[in-house]
Design an enzyme around this catalytic site. Sequence first.
Site, PDB file in Angstrom:
ATOM      1  N   ILE A  86       0.792  -1.318  -0.050  1.00 61.14           N
ATOM      2  CA  ILE A  86      -0.004  -0.070  -0.107  1.00 61.14           C
ATOM      3  C   ILE A  86       0.946   1.228   0.024  1.00 61.14           C
ATOM      4  O   ILE A  86       0.576   2.300  -0.778  1.00 61.14           O
ATOM      5  CB  ILE A  86      -0.905   0.004   1.219  1.00 61.14           C
ATOM      6  CG1 ILE A  86      -1.743  -1.211   1.359  1.00 61.14           C
ATOM      7  CG2 ILE A  86      -1.715   1.363   1.155  1.00 61.14           C
ATOM      8  CD1 ILE A  86      -2.830  -1.139   2.465  1.00 61.14           C
ATOM      9  N   GLY A  89       5.957   4.154   5.234  1.00 57.48           N
ATOM     10  CA  GLY A  89       5.735   5.153   6.365  1.00 57.48           C
ATOM     11  C   GLY A  89       6.958   5.226   7.095  1.00 57.48           C
ATOM     12  O   GLY A  89       8.189   4.788   6.652  1.00 57.48           O
ATOM     13  N   GLY A  90       7.058   6.168   8.193  1.00 59.06           N
ATOM     14  CA  GLY A  90       8.311   6.600   8.691  1.00 59.06           C
ATOM     15  C   GLY A  90       9.098   5.450   9.237  1.00 59.06           C
ATOM     16  O   GLY A  90      10.279   5.447   9.376  1.00 59.06           O
ATOM     17  N   MET A  91       8.581   4.539   9.774  1.00 62.57           N
ATOM     18  CA  MET A  91       9.074   3.373  10.568  1.00 62.57           C
ATOM     19  C   MET A  91       8.976   2.055   9.715  1.00 62.57           C
ATOM     20  O   MET A  91       9.750   1.176  10.226  1.00 62.57           O
ATOM     21  CB  MET A  91       8.456   2.923  12.053  1.00 62.57           C
ATOM     22  CG  MET A  91       8.822   4.315  12.868  1.00 62.57           C
ATOM     23  SD  MET A  91       8.205   3.870  14.642  1.00 62.57           S
ATOM     24  CE  MET A  91       6.421   3.757  14.385  1.00 62.57           C
ATOM     25  N   GLY A  92       7.892   1.760   8.756  1.00 60.44           N
ATOM     26  CA  GLY A  92       7.697   0.498   8.289  1.00 60.44           C
ATOM     27  C   GLY A  92       7.002   0.725   6.914  1.00 60.44           C
ATOM     28  O   GLY A  92       6.703   1.742   6.403  1.00 60.44           O
ATOM     29  N   VAL A  94       3.560  -0.616   4.663  1.00 57.74           N
ATOM     30  CA  VAL A  94       2.323  -0.867   4.944  1.00 57.74           C
ATOM     31  C   VAL A  94       1.714  -1.721   3.777  1.00 57.74           C
ATOM     32  O   VAL A  94       1.904  -1.412   2.590  1.00 57.74           O
ATOM     33  CB  VAL A  94       1.220   0.123   5.101  1.00 57.74           C
ATOM     34  CG1 VAL A  94      -0.214  -0.302   5.484  1.00 57.74           C
ATOM     35  CG2 VAL A  94       1.509   1.180   6.225  1.00 57.74           C
ATOM     36  N   LYS A 111       1.044  -3.245   8.859  1.00 55.36           N
ATOM     37  CA  LYS A 111       2.386  -2.596   8.822  1.00 55.36           C
ATOM     38  C   LYS A 111       3.305  -3.246   9.725  1.00 55.36           C
ATOM     39  O   LYS A 111       3.046  -3.794  10.864  1.00 55.36           O
ATOM     40  CB  LYS A 111       1.798  -1.404   9.809  1.00 55.36           C
ATOM     41  CG  LYS A 111       3.181  -0.294  10.037  1.00 55.36           C
ATOM     42  CD  LYS A 111       2.484   1.068  10.868  1.00 55.36           C
ATOM     43  CE  LYS A 111       3.648   2.154  10.550  1.00 55.36           C
ATOM     44  NZ  LYS A 111       3.181   3.516  11.093  1.00 55.36           N
ATOM     45  N   ASP A 204       0.302  14.713  13.456  1.00 56.77           N
ATOM     46  CA  ASP A 204       0.547  14.636  11.875  1.00 56.77           C
ATOM     47  C   ASP A 204      -0.554  14.686  11.157  1.00 56.77           C
ATOM     48  O   ASP A 204      -0.876  13.772  10.138  1.00 56.77           O
ATOM     49  CB  ASP A 204       1.574  13.601  11.567  1.00 56.77           C
ATOM     50  CG  ASP A 204       2.184  13.676  10.046  1.00 56.77           C
ATOM     51  OD1 ASP A 204       2.073  14.658   9.497  1.00 56.77           O
ATOM     52  OD2 ASP A 204       2.522  12.579   9.427  1.00 56.77           O
TER      53      ASP A 204
END
Length: 922
Positions: A86, A89-92, A94, A111, A204
């Site tokens: 999809i 993200g900042g850490m992982g 999705v 995620k 955010d």
Amino acid sequence: MHTKNWTQVKELLHHLMTLERPARDAYLDNAGVASEIRAEVESLLGFEEASESLMNVSAVEMAKDFFDEDAAIGQVFGVYRVISEIGYGGMGTVFLAERTDGKFEQKVALKVLKRELNTAAMRRRFQREREILAALEHPGIARLLDAGTTEDKVPFIAMEYVEGLPIDVYCSKHEADLYQRLDLFRKVCAAVDFAHRNLIVHRDLKPSNILVTEDGTPKLLDFGISKILSADMENAATVTRFGVMTPSYASPEQLRNESVTTATDVYSLGVILYELLSGHRPFENKENNLKEIYQAVVDTDPPLPSSLVETISKNSIELSDAETEVIPIEPVSHPSRTKPGRLRHTSPQTIRIKPQYLRGDLDNIVLKALKKEPERRYSSAENFSDDINRHLNGLPVTARPDTFSYRAEKFIKRNRISVFAATLVFLAITGGVFTTLWQAERANAERVKAEKRFNDVRTLANSFLFEFSPLVENLPGSTPARKLLVTRALEYLDNLSQESAGDAQLQSELADAYEKVGDVQGNPFNPNIGDVKGAVQSYQKALSIREKLSGTDQNGAALQKGLANVYEKLGGTQFMSGDYDKAVGLFDKALALREDFVARDENNFEARANLAKVLRSRGLIPFNDGDNKKALEYYNRSKDIYEKLNRQQPENDQIAHEYSYMFVAIGEALGWDNKPGLSGESLQKGLELLIPLSEKYPNNHSFQRSLHLAYVKRGEYYEEEKDYDKAVASFTRALEIAQKSSQADPQSFQSKRDTALAYKKLAQSLDLAGKSSESLEKLTLALNIFRELGASDPNNSGTLYDIANTRFSIGETYLTMKDFETALSTFQTAKSEFETVRNVNPDDIYATRMSSYNIDRIGLCYETLAEKGDKQELLQKALENFRTALISFNKMNADGNLGEYDQAALPSMETKIKQIESRLAK
């Protein structure tokens, strides 16, 4: 470069950073800088440009270059198989994934933490996101469904998969009109407010994190950088320092690396609304430059959304006739009767709307949310939403343009040195003048003191009590704030009252303030903190002041109005305390004044509304005395007035609410007056009118409580009709409403008591329906809540009565179960508890009545147990208790305090006594 040159490089670099780029080369040319040093400085300046270009690259794009996630397609994480990617993200990453365990079909947004970032610190942050999502169960927030860890210790979370469009794209695609955009935005505010009430700040918020489903439901996503407010404040700005937030939607305090609060999200919501209304962000022309966007957000006031639309409209390119058609946005003060126009989007530069529909309220609302100072924004997302609702309903909004005092304050902050110097000169000139006038000022000291005190109390009464209190009165979770309000207000008022003698205006202000404090403490018809005794004391202070003032000016309309208010409120608290005699006298005084006001001005809307209100309150006295016909006279007069007011102002939901509840009160009285058919019709009509109002105002405590009481009265009707299934259903619905209010405000006395009473009512119906074990469970829950309330206020006779009366109901249930020994023990405990109530409040008629019934039940238990044990001794005890109960009832009857229902029971009690006397004589 040699080390000795580094000091010069730093000095040059520091100075050049303050200059615009075109001026930097000229400065270096004229500074005579060595070529080696200049080359080093220019090299370092190049990093600034690189860092600014980084702002144009999203976190998704950055993360994408590090990892190849194609291999994850088809991989299984726990019970989920990855279908497709999809986003990043900042850490992982999705993924779209599906459940594989066969229990049921389900698609989720999965995620997964980047394996390359699988460090202890990042795992803690990933765990924090799981904790945040687990606490957020709301229809407007994507839910956490599952969580786990892969075999190689990589954590993942499964979230609700939302198929939708970003909110701005959704509005453009569906050509949403102004009302639809505002309605959709209010739903977003509700979800954000829910997160805030769970002590979570998103940090955010932006359109891409708010997806709208096809049915128009917005869903908040990505709580990955959210902050739990109960966490240590020293780490408040950590995420901001990593630069994860989106600058265009970030608040000034985020860009300054300061601690964030719920006001941070309010700012971001303001940017989103700005964009939904104008098609542009406040500072989007500066977003390509890190320094410029930072300075704009922190220091520059945004333009009005209407002015931006107007400017763009004037500067737009020439279009064809079809393209240049202006589709207006209609006024939306009456959405149900309005056909709003559409916001027409062609390109960011050619939005063709009429800016006059944004001017005024909407401009002010948006700019209030975008204030630089967090404390000057809306105090919550709910307040933000409520102001929009006020605009939609044609009501005044709380947002106001900047005042002169605020602009002066900003000027002083920008020109500290000049203002300070001017102040010194001014003080030097005026110092001698003040010294000369000192003796004259002493003569005026007392007058100045009185004026200052008067202004102080006016500020307190009008701002603190009459502006702050109504805002939180119906707000879930506001009990601690209202308790603090009472404590601080009483300290101030009691000190001030000592200096108010001789100043009629100041004393009038004091009376208003004491009265408002009494409302918060224990007004039975408003949300309160359960301090009935404190409310009586505050009302009596207000009454004492008003009666003295009234004695000096009998014709003062304002004084008479104030007297009517305090008579009515004090009467209500005395009624709730069980002192009906005092309540009757106070209500009658208020009623006489209210009728006089209406006689003077029959068209005065407020005067008629006040008369209807006191008529309803006055009807409670005969109703509780068993004189239902007299109660109905007052109730019907009240309903007739409310009906006319409702026709006059159909948009006035408060009047509609009062009018609707009158059907409930009338229905209840008709039931006790042996008119079940009319009772059922009136109760059902009241319920049907209250349901849409409660749905329209889900967070209004008063509206929700009226619906709760309506379900209680409907349940009592079904109980009388022996339709126990419907009675149980009605009481269950009443219990759900009370529990929701109590969960929203755990310290609310009123919500807790409503919950306990609902448990008690439900239990009694279950007992009648043959479900005595379930009844006993519910009664135990009710008793525990009442005992908790009693422990918090040992002198509250109303709560003490609730405890004793619930114990009595438990004894009744044991009678149904034929456990006569346990029933006897329970009734004996209740007897002691009723005596405690009567010791605290000897005038409590209800306590005397139920205490008599409780003694009658003790006699019944002894009579039944006599068949199994010492017949003579137990029958003698039964006779003693029956006689005591009858004596008590006869005394109440002689005093005029026994209703028709109770009077009808006296002959059977006398017969029972004669039968036992006859048995003992044998």
